[in-house]
Write an enzyme that holds these catalytic residues in place. Structure first.
Site, PDB file in Angstrom:
ATOM      1  N   LYS A  50      97.345  29.647  20.299  1.00  0.00           N
ATOM      2  CA  LYS A  50      97.239  28.695  21.409  1.00  0.00           C
ATOM      3  C   LYS A  50      98.544  27.918  21.528  1.00  0.00           C
ATOM      4  CE  LYS A  50      95.983  24.432  21.998  1.00  0.00           C
ATOM      5  NZ  LYS A  50      96.903  24.038  23.073  1.00  0.00           N
ATOM      6  N   GLU A  96     102.330  21.955   9.451  1.00  0.00           N
ATOM      7  CA  GLU A  96     103.696  21.413   9.591  1.00  0.00           C
ATOM      8  C   GLU A  96     103.573  20.226  10.520  1.00  0.00           C
ATOM      9  OE1 GLU A  96     106.046  22.514   7.847  1.00  0.00           O
ATOM     10  OE2 GLU A  96     105.636  24.625   7.442  1.00  0.00           O
ATOM     11  N   CYS A 126     110.773  17.513  14.886  1.00  0.00           N
ATOM     12  CA  CYS A 126     109.994  16.926  13.791  1.00  0.00           C
ATOM     13  C   CYS A 126     110.900  16.392  12.688  1.00  0.00           C
ATOM     14  CB  CYS A 126     109.014  17.959  13.247  1.00  0.00           C
ATOM     15  SG  CYS A 126     109.804  19.525  12.912  1.00  0.00           S
ATOM     16  N   GLU A 186     106.701   7.652  14.064  1.00  0.00           N
ATOM     17  CA  GLU A 186     107.475   8.730  14.686  1.00  0.00           C
ATOM     18  C   GLU A 186     107.486   8.504  16.202  1.00  0.00           C
ATOM     19  OE1 GLU A 186     105.718  12.683  14.722  1.00  0.00           O
ATOM     20  OE2 GLU A 186     107.683  13.494  14.224  1.00  0.00           O
TER      21      GLU A 186
HETATM   22  P1  NAP Z   1      99.946  17.540  18.829  1.00  0.00           P
HETATM   23  O1  NAP Z   1      99.404  16.621  19.836  1.00  0.00           O
HETATM   24  O2  NAP Z   1      99.486  17.439  17.434  1.00  0.00           O
HETATM   25  O3  NAP Z   1      99.715  19.004  19.401  1.00  0.00           O
HETATM   26  C1  NAP Z   1     100.084  20.173  18.730  1.00  0.00           C
HETATM   27  C2  NAP Z   1      99.151  21.286  19.136  1.00  0.00           C
HETATM   28  O4  NAP Z   1      97.832  20.975  18.703  1.00  0.00           O
HETATM   29  C3  NAP Z   1      99.057  21.481  20.640  1.00  0.00           C
HETATM   30  O5  NAP Z   1      98.884  22.862  20.901  1.00  0.00           O
HETATM   31  C4  NAP Z   1      97.807  20.691  20.956  1.00  0.00           C
HETATM   32  O6  NAP Z   1      97.159  21.079  22.139  1.00  0.00           O
HETATM   33  C5  NAP Z   1      96.942  21.034  19.780  1.00  0.00           C
HETATM   34  N1  NAP Z   1      95.830  20.112  19.569  1.00  0.00           N
HETATM   35  C6  NAP Z   1      95.680  18.841  20.026  1.00  0.00           C
HETATM   36  N2  NAP Z   1      94.475  18.330  19.638  1.00  0.00           N
HETATM   37  C7  NAP Z   1      93.862  19.308  18.930  1.00  0.00           C
HETATM   38  C8  NAP Z   1      92.608  19.396  18.267  1.00  0.00           C
HETATM   39  N3  NAP Z   1      91.736  18.382  18.245  1.00  0.00           N
HETATM   40  N4  NAP Z   1      92.301  20.543  17.620  1.00  0.00           N
HETATM   41  C9  NAP Z   1      93.161  21.573  17.604  1.00  0.00           C
HETATM   42  N5  NAP Z   1      94.356  21.555  18.239  1.00  0.00           N
HETATM   43  C10 NAP Z   1      94.710  20.424  18.884  1.00  0.00           C
HETATM   44  O7  NAP Z   1     101.509  17.422  18.713  1.00  0.00           O
HETATM   45  P2  NAP Z   1     102.551  17.383  19.888  1.00  0.00           P
HETATM   46  O8  NAP Z   1     102.544  15.996  20.440  1.00  0.00           O
HETATM   47  O9  NAP Z   1     102.358  18.527  20.802  1.00  0.00           O
HETATM   48  O10 NAP Z   1     103.879  17.680  19.073  1.00  0.00           O
HETATM   49  C11 NAP Z   1     104.576  16.691  18.489  1.00  0.00           C
HETATM   50  C12 NAP Z   1     104.242  16.559  17.011  1.00  0.00           C
HETATM   51  O11 NAP Z   1     104.464  17.777  16.338  1.00  0.00           O
HETATM   52  C13 NAP Z   1     105.125  15.559  16.342  1.00  0.00           C
HETATM   53  O12 NAP Z   1     104.381  14.745  15.485  1.00  0.00           O
HETATM   54  C14 NAP Z   1     106.087  16.419  15.527  1.00  0.00           C
HETATM   55  O13 NAP Z   1     106.655  15.802  14.431  1.00  0.00           O
HETATM   56  C15 NAP Z   1     105.227  17.558  15.169  1.00  0.00           C
HETATM   57  N6  NAP Z   1     106.037  18.731  14.873  1.00  0.00           N
HETATM   58  C16 NAP Z   1     106.118  19.154  13.587  1.00  0.00           C
HETATM   59  C17 NAP Z   1     106.904  20.239  13.253  1.00  0.00           C
HETATM   60  C18 NAP Z   1     107.000  20.714  11.854  1.00  0.00           C
HETATM   61  O14 NAP Z   1     107.380  21.842  11.645  1.00  0.00           O
HETATM   62  N7  NAP Z   1     106.641  19.922  10.867  1.00  0.00           N
HETATM   63  C19 NAP Z   1     107.594  20.929  14.250  1.00  0.00           C
HETATM   64  C20 NAP Z   1     107.494  20.474  15.553  1.00  0.00           C
HETATM   65  C21 NAP Z   1     106.697  19.379  15.850  1.00  0.00           C
HETATM   66  P3  NAP Z   1      97.610  20.534  23.608  1.00  0.00           P
HETATM   67  O15 NAP Z   1      98.771  19.650  23.436  1.00  0.00           O
HETATM   68  O16 NAP Z   1      97.939  21.785  24.261  1.00  0.00           O
HETATM   69  O17 NAP Z   1      96.448  19.875  24.240  1.00  0.00           O
END
Ligand code: NAP
Ligand code: MG
Length: 502
Positions: A200, A275, A309, A406
């Site tokens: 997804k 991650e 991240c 963050e």
């Molecule tokens: P996010 O809100 O956690 O979303 C990540 C993914 O999870 C999206 O596909 C999102 O879907 C999905 N998701 C949201 N709620 C969910 C649930 N209840 N159950 C299952 N999946 C769910 O993160 P983001 O705002 O997109 O990305 C930013 C974050 O990612 C930051 O905190 C960043 O640090 C972290 N990040 C970490 C790394 C690493 O390697 N450590 C790399 C890149 C980013 P939708 O958004 O499509 O609704």
């Protein structure tokens, strides 16, 4: 400052054609609309305009994809495929991505907002490299042979071996900041291990995953081995993390959602790799070469508009060099060109969404209200897109929200430090532990300092340098497990021990 519009008439015909489609899910090698019939808009964050539509999936669509992935996993065609044949498939996918790199880079830029030149030079080559690196693994996934002693069977002649067998059906959930790259970090080791995948992509950036699915068919992956379901996290994502037919979830995203994934995974105790977020320190030592450290630390926070991240979002500079370093970074920030991703001069594109722009602006307001001083940026350039000017805060305190949380945008908080113990304490004063950088010419100091920083990757005189060969992941609340490196493929296997009485 006003920003130019993203000019979609300049993109390649193949990119325009792809945008023009109403996209369906990719399940069992077929394109299927969401069972509920819903679609969602794909937005260009440089303009706020809808550029395409994709399926808005829910649990029923995930269920269909998991069924297809399970059948494909159990089929002889995939189970008994020789390692060398799996390698060829992954190489073919990498070759097809390379052949389509310009279209993929344009789609990534339009969907995410990032500069097309950066997508073309960084995101796509790294994604292709990851596929090629993992393509080498199937034939090298060796186990071990063992000669057991077994005290209660003194006369037995025993022989044993331990093998790595694929974990099964993998659910992969990725964020929007590096859509294609992070997709390959999941699917390349999973497919190399012999798993099947339901992916997804983030709701904000689904396009390149669908394009890669099209290429996977061309590469010859059997139906059901790789499936893509688009939609929201709270519906499609949640259905993946709780699905009893999924054996492992590999997730990249926020720490908050990582916790939800873990809770959902308890149902069938699926394996989980996480991650998550970060608030990475960049530490400039008194002896640092500032010609390298100043642009390096600026790029550490402003690359990908701070939506990284491992962004070096907390800068610590020895008090003897603080003013010079901070003024140098602020000067770079003030001179960066904010504009649409397709424009060749753009240094900083829009943030991915209105939600993200509002979130980053709220952090900037909070920093201002809590008494921190802005020496660059702190505002938006206006226009229809979700832009935020690169921002540098000084006069911060360790308890401020902008220092603790963050932000995931182009916002740096800078503080001076007195001595090495002081900077170690400040650098580690965070629930996160993903990345860190040290800027110094003193090799022995660097070696003493690096192990005291609680972070999964420590860069020295560089920041955000990633590679398929380098293990990547977080300490503390930045995650569970590691991606990349030769062991990544093992995270998609179970170890099976076979004991023979001879
Ligand atoms: P996010 O809100 O956690 O979303 C990540 C993914 O999870 C999206 O596909 C999102 O879907 C999905 N998701 C949201 N709620 C969910 C649930 N209840 N159950 C299952 N999946 C769910 O993160 P983001 O705002 O997109 O990305 C930013 C974050 O990612 C930051 O905190 C960043 O640090 C972290 N990040 C970490 C790394 C690493 O390697 N450590 C790399 C890149 C980013 P939708 O958004 O499509 O609704
Ligand atoms: Mg988008």
């Amino acid at each position: 400052m006003t920003v130019a519009m993203n000019d979609l008439s300049t993109v390649r015909p193949a990119t325009r054609d792809f945008l023009g489609n109403e996209h369906k899910n990719f399940i069992n090698g077929d394109w299927r609309p969401a069972i509920g019939g819903k679609t969602l808009a794909v937005i260009d964050p440089a303009t706020g305009e809808t550029v395409s539509r994709v399926a808005d999936s829910d649990a029923a669509d995930v269920n269909a994809a998991v069924g297809a992935a399970r059948r494909a996993f159990e089929q002889r065609q995939w189970q008994q495929m020789k390692p060398a044949a799996r390698e060829r498939l992954l190489h073919r996918l990498a070759d097809l991505m390379e052949a389509n790199i310009d279209v993929l880079a344009e789609l990534e830029s339009i969907d995410n907002g990032k500069s097309v030149a950066v997508a073309r030079a960084v995101d796509l080559p790294c994604a292709i490299d990851c596929l090629r690196f993992m393509a080498g693994m199937p034939s090298k996934l060796n186990g071990s042979t063992l000669k057991p002693s077994v005290p209660f069977l003194p006369d037995a002649e025993l022989f044993a071996y331990a093998n790595h067998v694929p974990v099964g059906v993998v659910g992969a959930i990725v964020p929007w900041n590096f859509p294609t790259l992070l997709l390959t970090w999941k699917i390349a080791p999973a497919l190399a291990a012999g798993c099947t995948v339901v992916l997804k992509p983030a709701e904000e950036t689904p396009l390149t995953a669908l394009f890669v699915a099209k290429l996977a068919t061309e590469a010859g992956f059997p139906p059901g081995v790789f499936n893509v379901v688009t939609g929201y996290g709270h519906t499609a994502g949640a259905a993946i993390s709780s699905h009893p037919g999924i054996d492992k979830v590999t997730f990249t995203g926020s720490t908050e959602v990582g916790r939800l994934i873990l809770q959902a995974a308890t149902g069938n105790l699926k394996k989980v790799t996480l991650e998550l977020g970060g608030k990475s320190p960049a530490i400039v030592m008194p002896d640092a070469d500032l010609d390298i450290a100043i642009p390096g630390a600026a790029s550490g926070i402003f690359f990908n508009h701070g939506q990284v991240c491992t962004a070096g979002s907390r800068l610590f500079v020895h008090k003897s060099r603080f003013d010079k370093v901070v003024e140098g970074i602020a000067d770079i920030a003030r001179n960066m060109k904010v504009g649409p991703g397709l424009h060749p001069d753009t240094d900083i594109g829009p943030l991915v969404s209105k939600v993200q722009q509002d979130r980053v602006c709220a952090y900037i307001a909070s920093g201002r209200e809590s008494g921190a001083e802005i020496i660059a940026g702190g505002d938006t350039p206006g226009g229809g897109g979700y832009f935020v000017n690169p921002t540098v805060f000084v006069n911060t305190r360790p308890d401020m929200k902008i220092v603790r949380e963050e932000i995931f945008g182009p916002v740096l908080v800078a503080s001076p430090y007195d001595d090495i113990e002081d900077v170690i304490a400040q650098a580690n004063d965070t629930p996160y532990g993903l990345g860190a950088s040290i800027w110094s010419r003193d090799v022995s100091m660097v070696h003493r300092l690096a192990p005291r920083i609680r972070a999964g990757t420590v860069w020295v005189n560089c920041h955000n340098v990633i590679d398929a060969a380098l293990p990547f992941g977080g300490f503390k609340e930045s995650g569970w497990g590691r991606e990349n490196g030769i062991d990544a493929v093992k995270a998609f296997t179970e170890t099976q021990t076979v004991v023979l009485s001879l």
